[in-house]
Structure formats: structure tokens, C-alpha cells
Scaffold this active site. Structure first.
Site, PDB file in Angstrom:
ATOM      1  CD  GLU A 102      -0.966   0.234   3.737  1.00  0.00           C
ATOM      2  OE1 GLU A 102      -0.625  -0.202   4.837  1.00  0.00           O
ATOM      3  OE2 GLU A 102      -1.778   1.165   3.594  1.00  0.00           O
ATOM      4  CG  ASP A 127       0.850  -7.663   6.401  1.00  0.00           C
ATOM      5  OD1 ASP A 127       1.562  -8.594   6.787  1.00  0.00           O
ATOM      6  OD2 ASP A 127       0.927  -6.504   6.863  1.00  0.00           O
ATOM      7  NE  ARG A 162       5.649 -25.755  29.073  1.00  0.00           N
ATOM      8  CZ  ARG A 162       6.940 -25.995  28.941  1.00  0.00           C
ATOM      9  NH1 ARG A 162       7.458 -26.169  27.739  1.00  0.00           N
ATOM     10  NH2 ARG A 162       7.719 -26.042  29.993  1.00  0.00           N
TER      11      ARG A 162
HETATM   12  O1  F6P Z   1       3.965  -5.040   5.744  1.00  0.00           O
HETATM   13  C1  F6P Z   1       4.573  -6.264   5.875  1.00  0.00           C
HETATM   14  C2  F6P Z   1       5.111  -6.454   7.270  1.00  0.00           C
HETATM   15  O2  F6P Z   1       5.777  -7.691   7.308  1.00  0.00           O
HETATM   16  C3  F6P Z   1       4.060  -6.368   8.385  1.00  0.00           C
HETATM   17  O3  F6P Z   1       3.368  -7.566   8.577  1.00  0.00           O
HETATM   18  C4  F6P Z   1       4.907  -5.978   9.579  1.00  0.00           C
HETATM   19  O4  F6P Z   1       4.181  -5.263  10.533  1.00  0.00           O
HETATM   20  C5  F6P Z   1       5.964  -5.111   8.982  1.00  0.00           C
HETATM   21  O5  F6P Z   1       6.061  -5.451   7.608  1.00  0.00           O
HETATM   22  C6  F6P Z   1       7.314  -5.253   9.654  1.00  0.00           C
HETATM   23  O6  F6P Z   1       8.181  -4.375   9.056  1.00  0.00           O
HETATM   24  P1  F6P Z   1       9.757  -4.266   9.274  1.00  0.00           P
HETATM   25  O7  F6P Z   1      10.393  -5.035   8.182  1.00  0.00           O
HETATM   26  O8  F6P Z   1      10.020  -2.806   9.135  1.00  0.00           O
HETATM   27  O9  F6P Z   1      10.083  -4.826  10.618  1.00  0.00           O
END
Ligand code: F6P
Length: 346
Positions: A102, A127, A162
Site C-alpha cells: 500500500e 499481509d 501447555r
Molecule cells: O507489511 C509487511 C510487514 O511484514 C508487516 O506484517 C509488519 O508489521 C511489517 O512489515 C514489519 O516491518 P519491518 O520489516 O520494518 O520490521
């Protein structure tokens, strides 16, 4: 034409397969391919490199991106957009294929709208939260990694009686949690779209244990806000600082949830945070195929000078949609998908 390619935002398995497909189809159509390093930063700073058959060889199984990636937003940098336009023209580029989620595609859509920038988009994100396409590549690999982890956690959960809490990625949406949770047989799944309370989750676990089960698997999206019967709700973040697209760094909800579960139910609980393992390594066959089909479509859009469009998957067909439409809203998990997961809670 001189066709540039960039990969922006978080990496994901299948980016290299798109690069390969764009390059192979574009060469067949008589165009030249140029790589842009590190996402939009590469166009702001003029970081370009030629891409030839040698560079684009052996890419199908390769994870990450050979071009590098960043979360640079030219609209947040002084003179950033002007430098993008200047470098693009100055290097005699005719078209850009932007592969991203996005944020990256939001920049592409805006550049096209405001400056007639000749760009075509390819939807990427583990995502799977981009509207206008049924699936993004990278998602299937992430779901496979999470499912395998859940399978492994099942056996040790059972040995020790667990509760295992598994925290998976998903900034705004719970697609990874729901799909891997269904595939792995999770007993509770918590996602941003469904404000299920901590009390309800604990009740589901107690019910399950009353049925004679001594262990449970709980899958939680990093973006799930801890929600209580009282109406209290809070997002769990690692850092308060925002990136150039205004996002906080999520993570840590699994740990807090595990503590809540243990305190409220008395069941011994452990937590596993899968983190970037979900984005690393080789893409699944399904992601390689989807990435390849997107790449061919993007190259064809460039060849036909159909700029401001994005390759998309509708059902089983690869189509193209306006870039602006793709970034207009997030694709969230609909209630009927969550209902499939919920049928197995407790
Ligand atoms: O947008 C993809 C994603 O993997 C999300 O699921 C996650 O919150 C974010 O990127 C993590 O980003 P970074 O690589 O900056 O830790």
C-alpha cells in the site's frame, strides 16, 4: 523503452520472480531493463544499475530482493519528488515497474496522478491486505511458514500440557493468522478485525480443557489490540517512533496475551514470535507462479503504455486495475472467513 524496476517496503518471497518475469518479457519485446536500488530511495538518490541476463539468472527460488528495499517516502523528503522526477528523466528512463504494498504503490499512484508519471504496479505483501486483488504474492509462503511452526508447536504443547501463543505478522489485518490458524488447527485466533476479548479467549481455552484436552494453540496477529470486557483496548508496539509512512513498529502482543492467559486460567503458557522468519527464504511454488504471472502482466502494461495500472488477480485470472483503486482501502478479513476459524475454537 528503458524500463526501470524497483522493490519497496518490507521484502517478501517472490520479489525476484517478478523481476525475472518483467525482464524476460520486456527483453522479448525489445526493451532495456534498469534496476533501481533500495526502493524509492534509489530514484531520489539516482541509485541505478543495469540488469542483464546474468543478473536475472537463478532468481525463481531466491528470497528477498536483488534490488534491495527501503521504506523511503519521497513525499516526506525535502525536494524528494522533484529529485525522483529529475533522476528519472536525467537517466532517460521511459517507464517504471513499482513492486510494493500500500505504501510503495500509494507513492506510485500519487506520482501518476499529479505528474503523469509512467508507472505500473505489482501488488506485494505477506499481509495480503491490498484491495483490488484477491491475493498478493508472498502471502502463501508466509502462511506455509506459520503453519509449519504451528504443527511443530503442537507436539511440544501436547508433551508439556501447555498453551502455546504464536504471534504472527499482519499490521492491519489478520489474513496470515486466520489462514495459518485454520491450516494448523488453532484453538483460538485473535485478529485486528475482530474485537474478541481476552476474557472470551480464556473461556474458549477453559472449555477446551474441560473437554479433556490438556494443551492449546493460540494464534495472534501482531496488530490485534488487547481487548477487555470492560471496553478497554490497547495496541502493543515496540517503538513509538513512526516510519515515513506513519506506521509504528508492532510486536509484543503475544507476550502480554500469554501472561494474561496464564494468570486468568492457571494453564502454563509459552509464547513464540515468528517475526521476520515469515518473510525470509524461498517462495512456495504458488507464490513463484503468481509472481511470474504478475511480472508478465506488468511488462505487457508497460509495452502497451497503460500507465497508472496495477496487475491483479481476480479469481484465477490476471487482470489490471487502476493503481488508485488498489490503494484506496485495505482488504480486511471478512466475517465469514473468521467464522470458518471460529468453528474450531474452544
Ligand atoms: O507489511 C509487511 C510487514 O511484514 C508487516 O506484517 C509488519 O508489521 C511489517 O512489515 C514489519 O516491518 P519491518 O520489516 O520494518 O520490521
Amino acid at each position: 523503452m528503458r524500463v526501470a524496476i524497483l522493490t519497496g517496503g518490507g521484502d517478501c518471497p517472490g520479489l525476484n520472480a517478478v523481476i525475472r518475469a518483467v525482464a524476460r518479457r520486456s527483453w522479448a519485446q525489445g526493451h532495456e531493463i534498469v534496476g533501481v536500488r533500495e526502493g524509492w530511495r534509489g530514484l531520489v538518490q539516482g541509485l541505478l544499475e543495469p540488469l542483464g541476463p546474468r543478473e536475472v539468472s537463478g532468481l525463481l527460488p531466491r528470497g528477498g530482493t536483488i534490488l534491495g528495499t527501503t521504506r523511503t517516502n519521497p513525499y516526506k523528503l525535502d525536494g524528494g519528488v522533484e529529485r525522483v522526477l529529475h533522476n528519472f528523466r536525467g537517466r532517460s528512463l521511459d517507464a517504471l515497474v513499482a513492486i510494493g504494498g500500500e505504501d510503495t504503490l500509494g507513492v506510485a499512484a500519487r506520482l501518476h496522478r499529479e505528474h503523469g508519471f509512467p508507472v505500473v504496479g505489482v501488488p506485494k505483501t505477506i499481509d495480503n491486505d491490498l484491495s483490488a486483488t484477491d491475493y498478493t504474492f508472498g502471502f502463501d509462503t508466509a502462511v506455509s511458514v506459520c503453519t509449519e511452526a504451528i504443527d511443530r508447536l503442537h507436539t511440544t504443547a501436547e508433551s508439556h500440557n501447555r498453551v502455546m501463543v504464536v504471534e504472527v505478522m499482519g499490521r492491519h489485518t489478520g489474513w496470515i493468522a486466520v489462514m495459518s490458524g485454520i491450516a494448523g488447527g488453532a484453538d483460538v485466533i485473535l485478529i485486528p478485525e475482530q474485537p474478541v476479548t481476552v476474557e472470551e479467549a480464556c473461556e474458549d481455552l477453559r472449555r477446551r480443557h474441560e473437554r479433556g484436552k490438556d494443551f492449546s494453540i493460540v494464534v495472534v496477529s501482531e496488530g490485534y489490540k488487547l481487548t477487555y470486557e470492560s471496553g478497554e483496548q490497547h495496541e502493543v508496539t515496540r517503538e513509538e517512533e513512526l516510519d515515513q509512512f506513519g506506521h509504528v513498529r508492532l510486536g509484543g502482543v503475544g507476550e502480554l496475551l500469554a501472561r494474561e492467559i496464564e494468570t486468568r486460567t492457571g494453564f502454563e503458557t509459552r509464547v513464540t514470535v515468528l517475526g521476520h522468519v515469515q518473510r525470509g527464504g524461498s517462495p512456495t511454488a504458488r507464490d513463484r507462479v503468481l509472481a511470474t504471472r504478475y511480472g508478465l502482466k506488468a511488462a505487457d502494461l508497460v509495452h502497451g503504455q497503460q500507465f497508472g495500472r496495477m496487475a491483479a488477480l481476480h479469481g484465477d485470472a490476471i487482470v489490471d486495475v487502476p493503481l488508485a483503486e488498489a490503494v484506496a482501502e485495505l482488504k480486511t478479513v471478512p466475517p465469514d472467513w473468521y467464522a470458518v476459524a471460529r468453528a474450531f475454537f474452544g
